[in-house]
Design a protein around this motif. Structure first.
Motif, PDB file in Angstrom:
ATOM      1  N   VAL A  52       0.831  -1.213   0.000  1.00 31.47           N
ATOM      2  CA  VAL A  52       0.000   0.000   0.000  1.00 31.47           C
ATOM      3  C   VAL A  52       0.862   1.258   0.000  1.00 31.47           C
ATOM      4  N   LEU A  53       2.094   1.154   0.510  1.00 28.06           N
ATOM      5  CA  LEU A  53       2.996   2.303   0.509  1.00 28.06           C
ATOM      6  C   LEU A  53       3.843   2.381  -0.760  1.00 28.06           C
ATOM      7  N   THR A  54       3.753   1.344  -1.603  1.00 29.74           N
ATOM      8  CA  THR A  54       4.481   1.350  -2.867  1.00 29.74           C
ATOM      9  C   THR A  54       3.617   2.012  -3.933  1.00 29.74           C
ATOM     10  N   PRO A  55       4.133   3.019  -4.636  1.00 31.82           N
ATOM     11  CA  PRO A  55       3.316   3.707  -5.642  1.00 31.82           C
ATOM     12  C   PRO A  55       2.694   2.754  -6.650  1.00 31.82           C
ATOM     13  N   GLY A  56       1.418   2.923  -6.898  1.00 34.25           N
ATOM     14  CA  GLY A  56       0.676   2.101  -7.837  1.00 34.25           C
ATOM     15  C   GLY A  56      -0.572   2.841  -8.282  1.00 34.25           C
ATOM     16  N   PRO A  57      -1.417   2.225  -9.098  1.00 34.75           N
ATOM     17  CA  PRO A  57      -2.619   2.896  -9.613  1.00 34.75           C
ATOM     18  C   PRO A  57      -3.525   3.461  -8.527  1.00 34.75           C
ATOM     19  N   ASN A  58      -3.753   2.689  -7.452  1.00 37.59           N
ATOM     20  CA  ASN A  58      -4.643   3.178  -6.397  1.00 37.59           C
ATOM     21  C   ASN A  58      -4.107   4.451  -5.754  1.00 37.59           C
ATOM     22  N   MET A  59      -2.828   4.425  -5.373  1.00 35.82           N
ATOM     23  CA  MET A  59      -2.247   5.579  -4.696  1.00 35.82           C
ATOM     24  C   MET A  59      -2.227   6.797  -5.612  1.00 35.82           C
ATOM     25  N   VAL A  60      -1.823   6.593  -6.856  1.00 35.95           N
ATOM     26  CA  VAL A  60      -1.750   7.710  -7.794  1.00 35.95           C
ATOM     27  C   VAL A  60      -3.126   8.339  -7.989  1.00 35.95           C
ATOM     28  N   TYR A  61      -4.148   7.494  -8.161  1.00 33.76           N
ATOM     29  CA  TYR A  61      -5.497   8.025  -8.386  1.00 33.76           C
ATOM     30  C   TYR A  61      -6.022   8.740  -7.143  1.00 33.76           C
ATOM     31  N   LEU A  62      -5.877   8.137  -5.977  1.00 34.94           N
ATOM     32  CA  LEU A  62      -6.409   8.738  -4.754  1.00 34.94           C
ATOM     33  C   LEU A  62      -5.707  10.052  -4.425  1.00 34.94           C
ATOM     34  N   VAL A  63      -4.384  10.093  -4.588  1.00 34.62           N
ATOM     35  CA  VAL A  63      -3.652  11.332  -4.319  1.00 34.62           C
ATOM     36  C   VAL A  63      -4.076  12.418  -5.296  1.00 34.62           C
ATOM     37  N   SER A  64      -4.108  12.080  -6.585  1.00 30.49           N
ATOM     38  CA  SER A  64      -4.468  13.080  -7.591  1.00 30.49           C
ATOM     39  C   SER A  64      -5.887  13.583  -7.382  1.00 30.49           C
ATOM     40  N   ARG A  65      -6.806  12.679  -7.086  1.00 27.43           N
ATOM     41  CA  ARG A  65      -8.196  13.093  -6.867  1.00 27.43           C
ATOM     42  C   ARG A  65      -8.321  13.958  -5.615  1.00 27.43           C
ATOM     43  N   SER A  66      -7.626  13.605  -4.557  1.00 28.09           N
ATOM     44  CA  SER A  66      -7.717  14.362  -3.308  1.00 28.09           C
ATOM     45  C   SER A  66      -7.106  15.746  -3.451  1.00 28.09           C
ATOM     46  N   VAL A  67      -5.975  15.831  -4.164  1.00 29.69           N
ATOM     47  CA  VAL A  67      -5.306  17.123  -4.328  1.00 29.69           C
ATOM     48  C   VAL A  67      -6.106  18.046  -5.231  1.00 29.69           C
ATOM     49  N   THR A  68      -6.679  17.498  -6.314  1.00 31.68           N
ATOM     50  CA  THR A  68      -7.358  18.346  -7.296  1.00 31.68           C
ATOM     51  C   THR A  68      -8.821  18.629  -6.952  1.00 31.68           C
ATOM     52  N   GLN A  69      -9.485  17.715  -6.193  1.00 32.34           N
ATOM     53  CA  GLN A  69     -10.919  17.905  -5.935  1.00 32.34           C
ATOM     54  C   GLN A  69     -11.282  17.904  -4.457  1.00 32.34           C
ATOM     55  N   GLY A  70     -10.337  17.628  -3.569  1.00 33.21           N
ATOM     56  CA  GLY A  70     -10.622  17.704  -2.143  1.00 33.21           C
ATOM     57  C   GLY A  70     -10.725  16.357  -1.462  1.00 33.21           C
ATOM     58  N   ARG A  71     -10.719  16.383  -0.131  1.00 30.69           N
ATOM     59  CA  ARG A  71     -10.721  15.155   0.660  1.00 30.69           C
ATOM     60  C   ARG A  71     -11.998  14.344   0.478  1.00 30.69           C
ATOM     61  N   ARG A  72     -13.143  15.026   0.370  1.00 25.77           N
ATOM     62  CA  ARG A  72     -14.409  14.298   0.216  1.00 25.77           C
ATOM     63  C   ARG A  72     -14.384  13.448  -1.049  1.00 25.77           C
ATOM     64  N   ALA A  73     -13.895  14.007  -2.135  1.00 31.20           N
ATOM     65  CA  ALA A  73     -13.793  13.249  -3.386  1.00 31.20           C
ATOM     66  C   ALA A  73     -12.840  12.067  -3.219  1.00 31.20           C
ATOM     67  N   GLY A  74     -11.753  12.282  -2.492  1.00 25.08           N
ATOM     68  CA  GLY A  74     -10.815  11.201  -2.254  1.00 25.08           C
ATOM     69  C   GLY A  74     -11.422  10.071  -1.449  1.00 25.08           C
ATOM     70  N   LEU A  75     -12.238  10.400  -0.448  1.00 31.16           N
ATOM     71  CA  LEU A  75     -12.874   9.377   0.381  1.00 31.16           C
ATOM     72  C   LEU A  75     -13.943   8.610  -0.382  1.00 31.16           C
ATOM     73  N   VAL A  76     -14.700   9.307  -1.246  1.00 32.18           N
ATOM     74  CA  VAL A  76     -15.681   8.605  -2.079  1.00 32.18           C
ATOM     75  C   VAL A  76     -14.968   7.635  -3.023  1.00 32.18           C
ATOM     76  N   SER A  77     -13.859   8.076  -3.587  1.00 31.96           N
ATOM     77  CA  SER A  77     -13.067   7.201  -4.450  1.00 31.96           C
ATOM     78  C   SER A  77     -12.537   6.009  -3.665  1.00 31.96           C
ATOM     79  N   LEU A  78     -12.128   6.249  -2.414  1.00 32.83           N
ATOM     80  CA  LEU A  78     -11.620   5.173  -1.571  1.00 32.83           C
ATOM     81  C   LEU A  78     -12.697   4.135  -1.289  1.00 32.83           C
TER      82      LEU A  78
END
Length: 216
Positions: free
Chosen positions: A18-44
């Motif tokens: 989970v700490l190794t960069p991969g599709p999940n981490m890249v998507y969640l980080v990008s979504r959270s940074v660009t659209q906010g924490r709520r969007a990141g949690l829905v994606s999670l």
């Protein structure tokens, strides 16, 4: 039932993955940074459902394979160790990129955020191989029902993955800014995780105890 050693081993692998960069981490980080924490949690939440889909398939499939063809246990175990070594190389290789460098994304509605989180996880090769190659090596058929062991170990992995990913979502903006200003820290994160994965791969490949149990 599942041994303490198996739970600890699965926990270390889950944490390393989970700490190794991969599709999940890249998507969640990008979504959270660009659209906010709520969007990141829905994606999670979508990512979580993807984990459950893989776990359900693994519980049924692993039990069947072990009962019908026990020698496959050894092959699956070695494949899992090889995959960990590949992940270690991807993390340590020159030019590796930190997942906390976000990719710009256009805003999406909650339904699409959930769907994209689910699809990203279902198509994530790390997760597919985790359940097909890495999970079985922590199962000892001599300790009881294989399906129950698979379920307990899978839930351990899911708990760790969701906890870490949740923290990543909540802190993505801060961590991204921190690592951008301090590239040495980003490199250190990659080296530590790569070394952990490589060490686990060597230990798993060298351990013959469970292979003997799985072989008639």
């Amino acid at each position: 039932m599942v041994s303490v050693g198996a739970v600890l081993g699965m926990s270390l692998v889950a944490l390393g993955l989970v700490l190794t960069p991969g599709p999940n981490m890249v998507y969640l980080v990008s979504r959270s940074v660009t659209q906010g924490r709520r969007a990141g949690l829905v994606s999670l939440l979508g990512v979580a459902v993807g984990f459950l889909v893989y776990l359900a398939a693994a519980v049924a499939g692993i039990a069947t394979v072990f009962v019908l063809v026990p020698p496959l246990y050894v092959a699956v175990k070695l494949a899992g160790a090889a995959y960990l070594l590949w992940l270690a190389w991807q993390t340590l290789r020159p030019g590796g990129r930190s997942a906390f460098t976000p990719t710009p994304l256009s805003p999406d509605r909650p339904r699409r955020l959930f769907t994209m989180g689910l699809v990203t996880n279902l198509l994530n090769p790390k997760i597919a191989i985790l359940y097909m190659s890495l999970l079985p090596q922590f199962i000892d058929p001599a300790r009881g029902h294989v399906a129950v062991q698979s379920l307990l170990l899978g839930l351990t992995q899911i708990s760790i993955a969701l906890t870490v990913n949740g923290l990543i979502v909540l802190t993505a903006g801060t961590v991204s800014a921190f690592l951008t200003r301090r590239p040495a820290w980003a490199r250190a994160q990659r080296y530590v995780m790569g070394s952990v994965l490589a060490g686990l791969a060597v230990r798993i490949a060298a351990d013959r105890s469970r292979a003997a149990v799985a072989t008639p």
